[in-house]
Design a protein around this motif. Structure first.
Motif, PDB file in Angstrom:
ATOM      1  N   ARG A 125     -24.047  22.992 -13.100  1.00  0.00           N
ATOM      2  CA  ARG A 125     -24.994  22.706 -14.205  1.00  0.00           C
ATOM      3  C   ARG A 125     -24.964  21.243 -14.707  1.00  0.00           C
ATOM      4  O   ARG A 125     -25.721  20.327 -14.950  1.00  0.00           O
ATOM      5  CB  ARG A 125     -24.839  23.630 -15.316  1.00  0.00           C
ATOM      6  N   LYS A 183     -21.631  38.140  -5.860  1.00  0.00           N
ATOM      7  CA  LYS A 183     -23.137  38.150  -5.794  1.00  0.00           C
ATOM      8  C   LYS A 183     -23.569  39.168  -4.525  1.00  0.00           C
ATOM      9  O   LYS A 183     -22.444  39.189  -3.534  1.00  0.00           O
ATOM     10  CB  LYS A 183     -23.664  36.599  -5.231  1.00  0.00           C
ATOM     11  N   ASP A 228     -34.495  31.659 -21.120  1.00  0.00           N
ATOM     12  CA  ASP A 228     -34.951  31.614 -19.639  1.00  0.00           C
ATOM     13  C   ASP A 228     -33.795  30.577 -19.035  1.00  0.00           C
ATOM     14  O   ASP A 228     -33.816  30.204 -17.839  1.00  0.00           O
ATOM     15  CB  ASP A 228     -36.479  31.115 -19.093  1.00  0.00           C
ATOM     16  N   GLY A 231     -27.548  32.363 -17.685  1.00  0.00           N
ATOM     17  CA  GLY A 231     -27.121  32.631 -16.541  1.00  0.00           C
ATOM     18  C   GLY A 231     -27.651  33.867 -16.055  1.00  0.00           C
ATOM     19  O   GLY A 231     -28.011  33.974 -14.884  1.00  0.00           O
ATOM     20  N   HIS A 233     -30.545  34.958 -16.671  1.00  0.00           N
ATOM     21  CA  HIS A 233     -31.814  35.104 -16.221  1.00  0.00           C
ATOM     22  C   HIS A 233     -32.103  34.888 -14.623  1.00  0.00           C
ATOM     23  O   HIS A 233     -33.073  34.933 -13.881  1.00  0.00           O
ATOM     24  CB  HIS A 233     -32.628  33.924 -16.855  1.00  0.00           C
ATOM     25  N   LYS A 234     -30.914  34.110 -13.814  1.00  0.00           N
ATOM     26  CA  LYS A 234     -30.917  33.832 -12.595  1.00  0.00           C
ATOM     27  C   LYS A 234     -30.801  35.263 -11.822  1.00  0.00           C
ATOM     28  O   LYS A 234     -30.026  35.909 -11.980  1.00  0.00           O
ATOM     29  CB  LYS A 234     -29.698  33.022 -12.082  1.00  0.00           C
ATOM     30  N   MET A 235     -31.690  35.441 -10.816  1.00  0.00           N
ATOM     31  CA  MET A 235     -31.751  36.641  -9.901  1.00  0.00           C
ATOM     32  C   MET A 235     -30.410  37.086  -9.467  1.00  0.00           C
ATOM     33  O   MET A 235     -29.949  38.163  -9.457  1.00  0.00           O
ATOM     34  CB  MET A 235     -32.733  36.546  -8.922  1.00  0.00           C
ATOM     35  N   LYS A 236     -29.746  36.036  -8.839  1.00  0.00           N
ATOM     36  CA  LYS A 236     -28.330  36.330  -8.406  1.00  0.00           C
ATOM     37  C   LYS A 236     -27.458  36.863  -9.046  1.00  0.00           C
ATOM     38  O   LYS A 236     -26.632  37.969  -8.904  1.00  0.00           O
ATOM     39  CB  LYS A 236     -27.717  35.052  -7.467  1.00  0.00           C
ATOM     40  N   ASN A 237     -27.440  36.567 -10.559  1.00  0.00           N
ATOM     41  CA  ASN A 237     -26.531  37.058 -11.624  1.00  0.00           C
ATOM     42  C   ASN A 237     -26.932  38.359 -12.038  1.00  0.00           C
ATOM     43  O   ASN A 237     -26.310  39.467 -12.170  1.00  0.00           O
ATOM     44  CB  ASN A 237     -26.300  36.080 -12.648  1.00  0.00           C
ATOM     45  N   THR A 266     -36.508  39.759 -14.238  1.00  0.00           N
ATOM     46  CA  THR A 266     -36.730  38.455 -14.538  1.00  0.00           C
ATOM     47  C   THR A 266     -38.002  37.752 -14.618  1.00  0.00           C
ATOM     48  O   THR A 266     -38.109  36.645 -14.748  1.00  0.00           O
ATOM     49  CB  THR A 266     -35.608  37.822 -13.492  1.00  0.00           C
TER      50      THR A 266
END
Ligand code: HEC
Ligand code: HEC
Length: 277
Positions: A125, A183, A228, A231, A233-237, A266
Motif C-alpha cells: 500500500r 488466501k 471500502d 483490508g 473489503h478486498k475479495m481475497k481477504n 463486498t
C-alpha cells in the motif's frame, strides 16, 4: 580402596566429557569454530534455531511486569472493546476483536501474536517499510472507519505495549506461520447471486437479514461497518476470512461458497474511505 579410585576416575571422565561437550556447543554457537562452508551453514543453523523458538504461547496480559501492565491492559481492552476504550477514534460499530478474535490472542483468527517481531515491514500500500504505529492507524481509519491516533497518544502507546507483550519470546523477524490470512486458491468465478443464497442460509442467523448486524454479531456492510479502503473489503481477504473462520467457531463453507458469499458481501454499500478525515 581400588574400586573407590576406579569409581572416582570414572566419574571424573564422565564429568570431563559432559563439560567438553557443553563448551564445544557454547563455542560453536558463538561461531568460534567456523564451519568450512562459512556463512551459508551458520545461516541455516540460525533458521533452525529460530524455527524451534517459533511457538504459539502468548502470555496473558495480566501477567505483564508491573511497570508496563497498565499499558498492556489498556491495549488489550482497546482491542476487545474499542467502542468504550478508544471511542473518540472510531466511526462505526465495530471492535478490533470482531476480526482479531480475543484481541488477536488466538491462532485461528487474524492473529496478532508475533506482530511485534515482524514489523517494520514492507507494505504494498505504501511501497515502503511501515511500522506498527502506521499499520495500526490504517486499521483505525479503514476497518474502524475512524481517525488515526497520534503516535504519542496514550492509546497508541498502550497498543504497542500489548503487541510487544503477546509477542514475547519470538525471535525478531522470524517467519511466523500463523500471521496473515491464507488466501483461497480456486478457478471458480465468484457468483454474487449464488452468494446471496449462501448468505441467507448461513450468515443471517447471526449477522441479521440485511447484514447490518445483531446483538450477537457485527455488521458486514452498511454505515456501521468497515469502509471500502479496509483490508476486509478486498475479495481475497473477505473470502479467506470467511472460509477459515465463519460461522464463528464452526467454519463450514466450501472454498467456492466462500468466494460467492464474499462477492455478494463486498458488492453491498458501505462507507467510502476518505484519507485524513
Ligand atoms: C454463529 C454466528 C455467526 C454466523 C452464522 C456467522 N458469523 Fe460472522 N461473525 C460472528 C461473530 C460473533 C463475529 C465477531 C467475532 C468476535 O467479535 O469475536 C463475526 C465476524 C465476522 C466478520 C468480521 C467482522 C465484520 O463485521 O465484518 C466477517 C467478515 C464475518 N463474520 C462474515 C460472516 C459470513 C460471510 C458469514 C456467513 C457465511 C458469517 N460471518 C456467519 C458470528 C457469526
Ligand atoms: C473488519 C475487520 C478488521 C477490524 C475491525 C480491524 N482489523 Fe486489523 N486487520 C484486518 C485485516 C483484514 C488485516 C490484514 C489484511 C491487510 O493487509 O489489510 C489487519 C491487520 C492488522 C494488523 C497487522 C497484522 C499483521 O499480521 O501484519 C494490525 C496490527 C491490526 N490489524 C490492528 C488492528 C486494530 C488495533 C484494530 C482496532 C482499532 C483493528 N485492527 C481492527 C481487519 C480488521
Amino acid at each position: 580402596m581400588r574400586t573407590n579410585r576406579l569409581t572416582l576416575s570414572l566419574v571424573l571422565t564422565v564429568a570431563l566429557v559432559i563439560a567438553g561437550t557443553g563448551l564445544y556447543w557454547l563455542f560453536s554457537s558463538m561461531a568460534i569454530f567456523p564451519s568450512p562452508r562459512g556463512i551459508e551453514t551458520s545461516r541455516s543453523a540460525d533458521t533452525m534455531l529460530q524455527a524451534s523458538q517459533v511457538v504459539f504461547a502468548p502470555p496473558r496480559p495480566e501477567d505483564a511486569p508491573e511497570d508496563i501492565r497498565e499499558g498492556v491492559m489498556l491495549g488489550y481492552h482497546i482491542l476487545m472493546d474499542t467502542q468504550t476504550y478508544a471511542k473518540q477514534y472510531v466511526g462505526n460499530k465495530l471492535n478490533c476483536r470482531n476480526c482479531h478474535f480475543n484481541a488477536g490472542r488466538e491462532r485461528n483468527t487474524l492473529s496478532l501474536v508475533g506482530v511485534a517481531v515482524t514489523y517494520p515491514k514492507y507494505r504494498e500500500r505504501r511501497k515502503y517499510v511501515t511500522d506498527l504505529v502506521t499499520r495500526t492507524q490504517g486499521c483505525f481509519e479503514r476497518s474502524m472507519n475512524g481517525k488515526a491516533l497520534p503516535p504519542e497518544d496514550k492509546h497508541m502507546q498502550a497498543l504497542m505495549a500489548y503487541y510487544h507483550w503477546i509477542s514475547k519470546g519470538l525471535p525478531i523477524y522470524a517467519d511466523i506461520p500463523w500471521l496473515g490470512l491464507k488466501k483461497l486458491k480456486s478457478g471458480h468465478k465468484p457468483d454474487p447471486a449464488a452468494g446471496k443464497q449462501v448468505f441467507a442460509q448461513v450468515c443471517t442467523r447471526c449477522h441479521g437479514d440485511g447484514g447490518l448486524g445483531t446483538a450477537i454479531a457485527p455488521p458486514l456492510w452498511g454505515p456501521e461497518s468497515f469502509n471500502d479502503g479496509a483490508g476486509m473489503h478486498k475479495m481475497k481477504n473477505f473470502s479467506a476470512f470467511t472460509h477459515h473462520f465463519m460461522p464463528k467457531n464452526n467454519p463450514t463453507l466450501s472454498v467456492d461458497q466462500a468466494l460467492d458469499v464474499s462477492a455478494y458481501a463486498t458488492s453491498q454499500p458501505r462507507p467510502h474511505f476518505q484519507a485524513g478525515k
